[in-house]
Design a protein around this motif. Structure first.
Motif, short mmCIF file in Angstrom:
data_model
loop_
_atom_site.label_atom_id
_atom_site.label_comp_id
_atom_site.label_asym_id
_atom_site.label_seq_id
_atom_site.Cartn_x
_atom_site.Cartn_y
_atom_site.Cartn_z
N GLN A 51 5.65 11.69 -3.56
CA GLN A 51 5.64 12.03 -2.14
C GLN A 51 5.94 13.52 -1.94
OE1 GLN A 51 8.69 8.76 -1.52
NE2 GLN A 51 7.56 8.58 0.41
N PRO A 52 5.43 14.11 -0.89
CA PRO A 52 5.74 15.51 -0.61
C PRO A 52 7.19 15.65 -0.15
CG PRO A 52 4.48 14.58 1.19
CD PRO A 52 4.50 13.53 0.10
N ALA A 53 7.66 16.88 -0.11
CA ALA A 53 9.04 17.16 0.31
C ALA A 53 9.26 16.71 1.74
CB ALA A 53 9.35 18.64 0.16
N PHE A 54 10.48 16.30 2.03
CA PHE A 54 10.87 15.83 3.35
C PHE A 54 11.87 16.81 3.95
CE2 PHE A 54 14.12 13.39 5.75
CZ PHE A 54 13.33 12.94 6.80
N GLN A 77 13.82 5.41 0.77
CA GLN A 77 13.91 5.63 -0.67
C GLN A 77 14.62 4.48 -1.36
OE1 GLN A 77 12.24 7.94 -2.39
NE2 GLN A 77 11.39 8.42 -0.36
N ARG A 78 15.58 3.87 -0.70
CA ARG A 78 16.25 2.71 -1.29
C ARG A 78 15.27 1.55 -1.44
NH1 ARG A 78 21.75 2.08 -1.66
NH2 ARG A 78 21.53 -0.15 -1.25
N ARG A 79 14.43 1.31 -0.45
CA ARG A 79 13.52 0.16 -0.56
C ARG A 79 12.46 0.39 -1.64
NH1 ARG A 79 8.54 -0.47 2.57
NH2 ARG A 79 7.85 1.54 3.41
N PHE A 84 13.99 12.06 -5.34
CA PHE A 84 13.40 10.72 -5.38
C PHE A 84 11.97 10.74 -4.85
CE2 PHE A 84 17.82 9.31 -5.75
CZ PHE A 84 17.70 8.27 -6.66
N ARG A 85 11.71 11.52 -3.84
CA ARG A 85 10.35 11.61 -3.31
C ARG A 85 9.40 12.19 -4.37
NH1 ARG A 85 9.51 11.01 2.21
NH2 ARG A 85 7.68 12.38 2.13
N THR A 86 9.87 13.16 -5.12
CA THR A 86 9.04 13.71 -6.20
C THR A 86 8.71 12.64 -7.22
OG1 THR A 86 9.97 15.93 -5.92
CG2 THR A 86 8.97 15.42 -8.06
N ALA A 97 0.82 -1.21 0.00
CA ALA A 97 0.00 0.00 0.00
C ALA A 97 0.85 1.26 0.00
CB ALA A 97 -0.93 -0.02 1.21
N LEU A 98 1.97 1.24 -0.68
CA LEU A 98 2.85 2.41 -0.72
C LEU A 98 2.33 3.50 -1.65
CD1 LEU A 98 6.41 0.78 -0.74
CD2 LEU A 98 5.24 1.90 1.16
N ASN A 99 1.50 3.12 -2.61
CA ASN A 99 0.98 4.09 -3.58
C ASN A 99 2.12 4.85 -4.24
OD1 ASN A 99 -1.07 5.39 -5.04
ND2 ASN A 99 -1.19 7.08 -3.56
N ASP A 100 3.11 4.10 -4.69
CA ASP A 100 4.32 4.67 -5.28
C ASP A 100 4.50 4.06 -6.66
OD1 ASP A 100 7.09 5.12 -5.99
OD2 ASP A 100 7.51 5.53 -3.87
N PRO A 101 4.64 4.87 -7.72
CA PRO A 101 4.78 4.30 -9.06
C PRO A 101 6.01 3.44 -9.24
CG PRO A 101 5.27 6.67 -9.06
CD PRO A 101 4.68 6.35 -7.73
N ARG A 102 6.96 3.53 -8.32
CA ARG A 102 8.15 2.69 -8.41
C ARG A 102 7.92 1.30 -7.82
NH1 ARG A 102 11.94 6.79 -5.23
NH2 ARG A 102 9.98 6.86 -4.03
N VAL A 103 6.83 1.14 -7.08
CA VAL A 103 6.49 -0.14 -6.45
C VAL A 103 5.08 -0.51 -6.90
CG1 VAL A 103 6.36 -1.43 -4.29
CG2 VAL A 103 7.93 0.49 -4.48
#
Length: 432
Positions: A357-360, A375-377, A351-353, A285-291
């Protein structure tokens, strides 16, 4: 009893013989691939193969050994870590996922890469690459066209084999072939020494790639050496190597649907029609296009919900081995560990962009390093890294040790694989 290294040498020769058969019998096509995959003893004398005329073939054979081992390692690392969950009823696979591997377990120690063995495949890959590397360094440019480029390729793949062994195993024993055909058995060595040897192979690869003008292998070796340096805690050197890798660089491990040995191993274990593994809960459930993951809307007989990875869409999808993205994350980690938090944050926020993901805005070193790990995972999902990261960052185990394992028994706490009994029993320099 034959030594493990002798078995590996016979296996390596068999694969060279198989490659020669493919060259000599171009009419052999699909449908015969499984026949040629059977590992039967080679009847071709080694001296007829290990000569300068076959240099390129020997290097290609070593690369093929590594590529199959790499695919198995990605799956196994995913199971021991938290990227994948075993969904089969095959009990001898459970020690990976339950983190209960013992030196007596056979699958991880002696099975081939197609069957998700790891010690013998990686040992074969390392020994094959080191063997041809030694031969190439003894031959001349007149004997071997493109000898320097072949040295770079062999040394790079030896370096990566060692790096994976260092990340996945608690210790290792590295033996070598002598020119007279005998074996020099290596003692058991700690992970740090394995990484140190990986650095040495990558350094040889870099010199050869530079001399040969092979930019692709140069960058592959740079990423590899930076990864090994990272594991050694030599962060400044890791940063220096990683910073040299150009944007957009990708070096893949190839795959093919032509045979089971050549298939993308993650896809073979997890695709819409193969429910051998499921994506691990932390990635669903990361909702990340990389995963990219999909709910398969069914459950295994052992109670595992089926989640399908979308990173590798086919048996022929290549798997990243070294990328510019990995290099940038190495730079970010090195910056964070040196206290240069703004420099690390600039990389991490890019990488967050990419991940939506919003800025950290972490303000402490611990917060920034936690973000490096996250970010690595995400960026390096199912690319062979997370098990090593879990060990390096001392990641809390999920599920925790002692929790009930879906295949029976309870989860353990072991993340690195022990040196197997097959090595201890056959290597006179390793006490049993």
């Amino acid at each position: 009893m034959r030594s493990l290294l002798a078995e590996l040498r016979a296996l390596a020769r068999t694969r060279v013989a198989r490659a020669l058969l493919w060259m000599l019998l171009p009419g052999v096509g699909a449908g015969c691939g499984d026949l040629l995959e059977v590992d039967t003893p080679s009847r071709i004398p080694a001296e007829e193969l290990e000569n300068p005329a076959n240099a390129a073939l020997l290097v290609n054979s070593a690369v093929a050994d590594f590529e199959c081992a790499f695919g198995a390692y990605v799956v196994i690392g995913g199971l021991i870590g938290e990227e994948l969950v075993d969904a089969t009823q095959t009990a001898d696979r459970y020690p990976y996922d339950s983190r209960n591997i013992t030196p007596a377990d056979r699958r991880y120690s002696v099975f081939g890469c197609v069957e998700l063995g790891v010690y013998t495949p990686l040992s074969t890959a390392r020994a094959s690459a080191d063997n041809v590397l030694a031969s190439l360094e003894g031959w001349t440019d007149q004997q071997v066209p493109n000898r320097t480029a072949l040295i770079a390729t062999a040394a790079t793949h030896a370096g990566y084999s060692l790096t994976l062994m260092g990340e996945g195993f608690c210790s290792a024993a590295l033996s070598r072939f002598r020119p007279d055909g005998g074996i020099d058995y290596g003692p058991e060595i700690a992970r740090a020494e394995v990484f140190t040897q990986a650095v040495e192979r990558f350094t040889r690869a870099l010199a050869a790639a530079q001399a040969a003008g092979d930019a692709a292998m140069l960058n592959t070796a740079l990423v590899g050496r930076a990864r090994a340096y990272l594991n050694l805690g030599r962060y400044a050197e890791a940063r220096t190597d990683a910073a040299r890798v150009p944007a957009g660089f990708v070096r893949n491990v190839t795959a093919s649907a032509a045979s089971s040995r050549r298939q993308n191993r993650v896809w073979a274990q997890n695709n819409p029609t193969a429910f051998l593994t499921s994506v691990g809960e932390p990635y669903r459930a990361l909702n990340d296009p990389r995963v990219v993951v999909t709910d398969g809307r069914r459950t295994s007989v052992t109670g595992v919900p089926f989640w399908v990875q979308g990173k590798y869409a086919a048996a022929s999808t290549p798997m990243p081995l070294a990328t510019a993205e990995e290099a940038r994350l190495i730079v970010a980690e090195a910056e964070a560990r040196s206290g240069s938090l703004p420099a690390a944050l600039a990389i991490l926020n890019a990488f967050r962009t990419a991940g939506g993901q919003p800025a950290f805005n972490g303000t402490t070193q611990a917060e920034v390093l936690a973000e490096v790990l996250d970010q690595r995972r995400r960026e390096l999902f199912l690319e062979s890294h997370h098990l090593g990261d879990m060990i390096r960052f001392s990641v809390a185990l999920r599920p925790a040790a002692g929790a009930t394992f879906h295949g029976g028994g309870r989860y353990g706490s072991s993340t690195c694989m022990p040196l197997p009994n097959v090595e201890k029993l056959n290597n006179p320099n390793v006490p049993d």
